[in-house]
Design a protein around this motif. Structure first.
Motif, mmCIF file in Angstrom:
data_model
loop_
_atom_site.group_PDB
_atom_site.id
_atom_site.type_symbol
_atom_site.label_atom_id
_atom_site.label_comp_id
_atom_site.label_asym_id
_atom_site.label_seq_id
_atom_site.Cartn_x
_atom_site.Cartn_y
_atom_site.Cartn_z
ATOM 1 N N THR A 245 0.853 -1.180 0.000
ATOM 2 C CA THR A 245 0.000 0.000 0.000
ATOM 3 C C THR A 245 0.899 1.244 0.000
ATOM 4 O O THR A 245 1.703 1.410 -0.896
ATOM 5 N N ASP A 246 0.784 2.102 0.989
ATOM 6 C CA ASP A 246 1.681 3.265 1.105
ATOM 7 C C ASP A 246 1.664 3.733 2.549
ATOM 8 O O ASP A 246 0.999 3.136 3.410
ATOM 9 N N PRO A 255 -7.032 5.659 -7.734
ATOM 10 C CA PRO A 255 -6.319 4.613 -8.487
ATOM 11 C C PRO A 255 -5.029 5.084 -9.141
ATOM 12 O O PRO A 255 -4.077 4.306 -9.261
ATOM 13 N N GLU A 256 -4.964 6.332 -9.562
ATOM 14 C CA GLU A 256 -3.764 6.826 -10.231
ATOM 15 C C GLU A 256 -2.624 7.034 -9.246
ATOM 16 O O GLU A 256 -1.494 6.607 -9.468
ATOM 17 N N ARG A 257 -2.916 7.689 -8.136
ATOM 18 C CA ARG A 257 -1.872 8.058 -7.181
ATOM 19 C C ARG A 257 -1.619 6.972 -6.140
ATOM 20 O O ARG A 257 -0.500 6.834 -5.635
ATOM 21 N N ARG A 258 -2.651 6.194 -5.824
ATOM 22 C CA ARG A 258 -2.535 5.186 -4.775
ATOM 23 C C ARG A 258 -3.071 3.836 -5.282
ATOM 24 O O ARG A 258 -4.131 3.361 -4.852
ATOM 25 N N PRO A 259 -2.369 3.211 -6.226
ATOM 26 C CA PRO A 259 -2.884 1.980 -6.849
ATOM 27 C C PRO A 259 -3.086 0.832 -5.872
ATOM 28 O O PRO A 259 -4.075 0.093 -5.976
ATOM 29 N N GLY A 260 -2.163 0.645 -4.926
ATOM 30 C CA GLY A 260 -2.289 -0.467 -3.993
ATOM 31 C C GLY A 260 -3.485 -0.312 -3.077
ATOM 32 O O GLY A 260 -4.290 -1.241 -2.905
ATOM 33 N N VAL A 261 -3.626 0.854 -2.477
ATOM 34 C CA VAL A 261 -4.765 1.138 -1.599
ATOM 35 C C VAL A 261 -6.072 1.020 -2.377
ATOM 36 O O VAL A 261 -7.049 0.404 -1.925
#
Length: 354
Positions: A245-246, A255-261
């Protein structure tokens, strides 16, 4: 690109009327759909195809499901693991609700008459048409290998899959529309050149959004980012815990900035019927630990019934073999009749009018 999107939008606009026809006259339709047994089926398969197959079967549509074992070697050197993957796919089909009394499950390699249809069909397409197919291009790029004859002719093999049983309805995602168009072209050219044998199948576009893998990329067996339907609840929890995640504590759907989350939110969303944004707001600043817990609980609750049925079916491997044997026999009978009709149309019947 614009012409492709125009074609896709036009196809999409026809879906309400097509769905109405299916609901009104399901007996007029026969679908062909299937999977390449390169690994175990995962949650993306369930939402992308398995539910739709069961829905159409239950609506009264004659359903054919192909486990395309020959296509395993379109982009790889061997068929390692194919026996297990075929068996496990059928277990998942049955657990998802496919009924062998109403759906025909079969494999490529057991139906030689189907594969023989490739020969006349290959005469109906050009090399340029095959090279233009987007799946051929993408699979070639992903494989990193030289273009094989089997991969180049993959769209023709798919046409044989659909037309051997005179399938007139093919559930697809938008990326597969070129395959249906190629099949329609082959059917039309055969009918014009020889005799009216084949229907021109219609695409039934599945609008289900593509479920991302746990890392935000496309869910794929090869990426190892999928939640397999054969996983236990504990294995699912481990897979979700490993997801990257981050460091931001506040959970948001981006989805663009935080793909895992966002991938975890999407997974929890499809399993609960709630929106990703709603789930993110509920988690708030709970961080990745809460996100992963909620995702794990959502997946395990959603798959609980499937897993119970799966365990019961897997405990009786003889039944799985029986289902496949019966499906292969029906597919062969239909393929033989179609091949005979094709040979007659082409003037290739000998020895007393076989």
């Amino acid at each position: 690109m614009d012409s492709y999107m125009d074609s896709f939008n036009a196809t999409l606009s026809r879906m309400p009327a097509l769905e109405h026809r299916i609901a009104e006259r399901p007996g007029e339709f026969r679908i062909l759909t299937g999977d390449r047994p390169t690994g175990l089926l995962h949650l993306g398969h369930y939402f992308g195809t398995l539910r739709e197959r069961v829905r159409l079967q239950d609506a009264g549509v004659d359903t054919f499901v192909l486990v395309a074992d020959y296509q395993v070697i379109t982009d790889r050197e061997h068929a390692a693991g194919v026996t297990r993957h075929v068996h496990e796919a059928i277990v998942d089909y049955l657990a998802a609700g496919l009924d062998p009394a109403r759906s025909t499950v079969f494999v490529h390699s057991a139906v030689p008459e189907l594969n023989q249809l490739m020969l006349p069909f290959l005469s109906l397409v050009t090399e340029a048409e095959l090279h233009r197919n987007p799946t051929v291009k993408s699979e070639l790029a992903a494989s990193g290998r030289a273009l094989s004859g089997l991969l180049l002719t993959y769209p023709v093999h798919q046409a044989a899959d659909i037309l051997f049983c005179k399938g007139n309805l093919v559930p697809v995602g938008k990326d597969q529309l070129p395959h249906i168009e190629q099949t329609r072209v082959i059917a039309r050219r055969f009918n014009e050149r020889y005799a009216a044998v084949f229907p021109e199948p219609e695409a039934l576009v599945n609008e289900t959004p593509e479920l991302p893998g746990l890392d935000g990329r496309k869910m794929s067996k090869s990426y190892g980012n999928a939640i397999q339907l054969a996983m236990s609840a504990d294995e699912t929890a481990q897979a979700v815990r490993r997801a990257r995640t981050d460091s931001e504590r506040l959970i948001t759907f981006d989805p663009e900035r935080r793909p895992g989350v966002s991938a975890l939110l999407t997974t929890a969303s499809v399993c609960t019927g709630r929106t990703p944004e709603e789930l993110a707001a509920e988690i708030g600043d709970g961080g990745s630990a809460v996100l992963k817990r909620i995702t794990t609980e959502a997946v395990n609750e959603f798959l609980a019934a499937h897993r119970r049925r799966r365990a019961e079916i897997a405990a009786d491997p003889a039944y799985v073999v029986q289902v496949l044997r019966a499906g292969n026999a029906r597919a062969r009978e239909i393929a033989d009749a179609t091949l005979t009709e094709v040979r007659r149309a082409m003037g290739m019947v000998y020895e007393g009018g076989q």
